[in-house]
Write an enzyme that holds these catalytic residues in place. Structure first.
Site, mmCIF file in Angstrom:
data_model
loop_
_atom_site.group_PDB
_atom_site.id
_atom_site.type_symbol
_atom_site.label_atom_id
_atom_site.label_comp_id
_atom_site.label_asym_id
_atom_site.label_seq_id
_atom_site.Cartn_x
_atom_site.Cartn_y
_atom_site.Cartn_z
ATOM 1 N N CYS A 257 0.691 -6.033 -2.196
ATOM 2 C CA CYS A 257 0.547 -5.684 -3.610
ATOM 3 C C CYS A 257 1.341 -6.586 -4.560
ATOM 4 C CB CYS A 257 0.968 -4.232 -3.820
ATOM 5 S SG CYS A 257 -0.103 -3.096 -2.928
HETATM 6 N N1 LIG Z 1 -0.952 -1.143 1.010
HETATM 7 C C1 LIG Z 1 -0.454 -0.563 -0.059
HETATM 8 O O1 LIG Z 1 0.707 -0.160 -0.076
HETATM 9 C C2 LIG Z 1 -1.291 -0.342 -1.311
HETATM 10 C C3 LIG Z 1 -0.800 0.516 -2.288
HETATM 11 C C4 LIG Z 1 -1.545 0.741 -3.426
HETATM 12 C C5 LIG Z 1 -2.755 0.063 -3.591
HETATM 13 N N2 LIG Z 1 -3.197 -0.793 -2.657
HETATM 14 C C6 LIG Z 1 -4.491 -1.451 -2.893
HETATM 15 O O2 LIG Z 1 -5.486 -0.790 -2.138
HETATM 16 C C7 LIG Z 1 -6.447 -1.714 -1.643
HETATM 17 C C8 LIG Z 1 -6.505 -1.653 -0.120
HETATM 18 O O3 LIG Z 1 -5.242 -2.029 0.391
HETATM 19 P P1 LIG Z 1 -4.812 -1.769 1.890
HETATM 20 O O4 LIG Z 1 -3.365 -2.103 1.981
HETATM 21 O O5 LIG Z 1 -5.281 -0.435 2.344
HETATM 22 O O6 LIG Z 1 -5.672 -2.908 2.622
HETATM 23 P P2 LIG Z 1 -5.944 -3.034 4.188
HETATM 24 O O7 LIG Z 1 -6.232 -4.465 4.440
HETATM 25 O O8 LIG Z 1 -4.855 -2.348 4.951
HETATM 26 O O9 LIG Z 1 -7.276 -2.195 4.403
HETATM 27 C C9 LIG Z 1 -8.488 -2.543 3.823
HETATM 28 C C10 LIG Z 1 -9.607 -2.252 4.832
HETATM 29 O O10 LIG Z 1 -10.847 -2.530 4.195
HETATM 30 C C11 LIG Z 1 -11.737 -3.036 5.185
HETATM 31 N N3 LIG Z 1 -12.868 -3.702 4.556
HETATM 32 C C12 LIG Z 1 -12.937 -4.963 4.062
HETATM 33 N N4 LIG Z 1 -14.169 -5.188 3.565
HETATM 34 C C13 LIG Z 1 -14.884 -4.052 3.736
HETATM 35 C C14 LIG Z 1 -16.215 -3.671 3.437
HETATM 36 N N5 LIG Z 1 -17.051 -4.512 2.849
HETATM 37 N N6 LIG Z 1 -16.623 -2.422 3.782
HETATM 38 C C15 LIG Z 1 -15.778 -1.563 4.403
HETATM 39 N N7 LIG Z 1 -14.501 -1.868 4.710
HETATM 40 C C16 LIG Z 1 -14.057 -3.101 4.382
HETATM 41 C C17 LIG Z 1 -10.834 -3.947 6.002
HETATM 42 O O11 LIG Z 1 -11.395 -4.203 7.277
HETATM 43 C C18 LIG Z 1 -9.559 -3.116 6.080
HETATM 44 O O12 LIG Z 1 -9.523 -2.277 7.222
HETATM 45 C C19 LIG Z 1 -6.023 -3.063 -2.199
HETATM 46 O O13 LIG Z 1 -6.670 -3.296 -3.414
HETATM 47 C C20 LIG Z 1 -4.541 -2.885 -2.448
HETATM 48 O O14 LIG Z 1 -4.069 -3.747 -3.456
HETATM 49 C C21 LIG Z 1 -2.504 -0.988 -1.500
#
Ligand SMILES: NC(=O)c1ccc[n+]([C@@H]2O[C@H](COP(=O)([O-])OP(=O)(O)OC[C@H]3O[C@@H](n4cnc5c(N)ncnc54)[C@H](O)[C@@H]3O)[C@@H](O)[C@H]2O)c1
Length: 415
Positions: A257
């Site tokens: 992030c």
């Molecule tokens: N990790 C954090 O602490 C956090 C906190 C707040 C917000 N976010 C935001 O949330 C979002 C997700 O973050 P995350 O950390 O969970 O990411 P992540 O990489 O852990 O998980 C995302 C998942 O989405 C899947 N994916 C990718 N393309 C896809 C598609 N077309 N269809 C279905 N699945 C698909 C990936 O395979 C992966 O498993 C980002 O925008 C991030 O900025 C993350």
């Protein structure tokens, strides 16, 4: 209800489990077949969700790679990554791919909520039009909202349940639908008037952290030269009961992030003839930190008459923050590569990160890491690490997290 989740990572999997725990059926979709297989076996790959917790709701979660299965959901939450391109511009590739596959199966009456962090305008200008390729109209035939995820991996005092959830609907009715959904898993809902306001709320939160971390890191570089202990200063300033918020210095910012999200806004701001100076400056200062830390290691070894080349350095903690095994953008990776380029012999200990992503080094146990080490470098202060042993056994310790600052050891140098 049946709730669909697209993207089962740090954000999506806890959401899937939360909805299943409150009695809803979940269709959990991810393009990563290994994650789907792991979920099928009941194995969690996210620290915050234990496999035991997953097992209790396994019957309610259908994990699949088939987006078509989302057609039977009442609501679909999109939690896919929003990374940067190599040129540090927003990469909406995963979001576009997920939205397209959802548009193919979208049903009248469904609610779609974007949770991924992104620039203001994404929900209305990018996501809704793609969903409308289904032939239906957003806000009339189906609902659309943005609700930023605020999860802080590794944290137990604030969870999805007790962290207020911000929601901005495309229309009032879209917001109402989203509010009704999230009331099942969140105690407090904060409504804002538009998706854009909700999108920017999330970015403000992350930029606030990034800028304040950069501020204290810049001071840490200055106090290093001035011979002042930054930790003592931060501790003292934090005694002010109002008007000050504590931020810790450290080796730089990591995770998915903070090093990434602010640049979504600076990119968007350029369209409005504005350069977001704070964001750029914070990014610049934070990027300098690994170099500053390596220079510090060089100086400490030098004062003991040793070059970095050939010195054995035990790196303690490589995750981007305490308690998590996520190494995305972790400053430890940069520090390891800089020290490696200088010819250091490296070992690392991190109970959360068995192997580094490039497949190079593997974690060794603490004793093994300290065996014959010239210097121990504490990069990430995971809980449960025996810092007394590190101070006792390593001839020199550089502590970038201030965890040993009260130990009073003469061999320890703080950031
Ligand atoms: N990790 C954090 O602490 C956090 C906190 C707040 C917000 N976010 C935001 O949330 C979002 C997700 O973050 P995350 O950390 O969970 O990411 P992540 O990489 O852990 O998980 C995302 C998942 O989405 C899947 N994916 C990718 N393309 C896809 C598609 N077309 N269809 C279905 N699945 C698909 C990936 O395979 C992966 O498993 C980002 O925008 C991030 O900025 C993350």
């Amino acid at each position: 209800m049946t709730v669909g989740i697209m993207g089962l990572g740090y954000v999506g999997l806890p959401l899937a489990v939360a909805f299943a725990e409150t009695g809803h059926d979940v269709v959990a979709v991810d393009v990563d077949a290994r994650k789907i297989e792991a979920l099928g076996r009941g194995d969690s790959y996210i620290e915050d969700i234990t496999s035991q917790r997953l097992a209790r709701v396994r019957d309610r979660i259908e994990a699949t790679t088939r987006a078509a299965n989302l057609s039977r959901c009442d609501a679909v939450l999109v939690c896919v990554p929003t990374p940067l391109t190599p040129n540090r511009e927003p990469d909406l590739g995963p979001l576009v791919a997920a939205t397209r596959s959802l548009a193919d199966v979208l049903q009248a009456g469904q609610l779609v909520v974007l949770e991924s962090t992104t620039y203001p305008g994404t929900t209305r200008e990018r996501m809704a039009p793609m969903l409308e390729e289904s032939g239906m109209v957003a806000g009339r035939d189906f609902n659309v909202a943005f609700s930023p995820e605020r999860v802080d991996p590794g944290r137990t005092d604030y969870t999805l349940r007790n962290t207020p959830k911000v929601i901005g609907g495309l229309t009032e009715a879209c917001g109402d639908r989203a509010e009704e959904l999230y009331r099942c898993v969140c105690d407090e809902i904060i409504r804002v008037s538009t998706p854009e306001a909700a999108e920017l709320t999330k970015l403000l939160e992350n930029i606030f952290r990034s800028v304040n971390i950069a501020l204290v890191n810049e001071l840490a570089m200055l106090t290093d030269r001035m011979g002042i202990d930054i930790w003592e200063v931060v501790d003292a300033a934090a005694t002010k009961p109002y008007g000050f918020m504590r931020f810790e210095p450290g080796p730089g910012m990591g995770g998915h992030c903070l090093p990434v999200d602010p640049f979504y806004l600076s990119w968007r701001a350029r369209e409005f003839d504005l350069t977001t100076e704070f964001i750029e400056l914070a990014g610049k200062v934070n990027q300098q930190m690994p170099y500053h830390c390596v220079a510090k290691v060089e100086r400490v070894l030098n004062s003991a008459g040793k070059p970095v080349h050939g010195s054995r350095i035990a790196v303690i903690g490589v995750g981007y923050k305490p308690g998590v095994g996520d190494v995305r953008e972790s400053p430890a990776l940069k520090i390891l590569s800089l020290l490696g380029a200088l010819g250091a012999e490296l070992a690392y200990h991190d109970q959360h990160v068995p192997v580094l992503p490039d497949g190079g080094l593997s974690s060794v146990d603490l004793d093994q890491a300290l065996d014959g080490a010239d210097l121990a470098l504490i990069v990430t202060a995971h809980p449960g690490v025996d810092y007394d042993t590190i101070i006792e056994r390593a001839p020199l310790v550089v502590d970038l997290r201030g965890v040993t600052r009260n130990a009073g050891a003469r061999s320890t140098v703080l950031l």
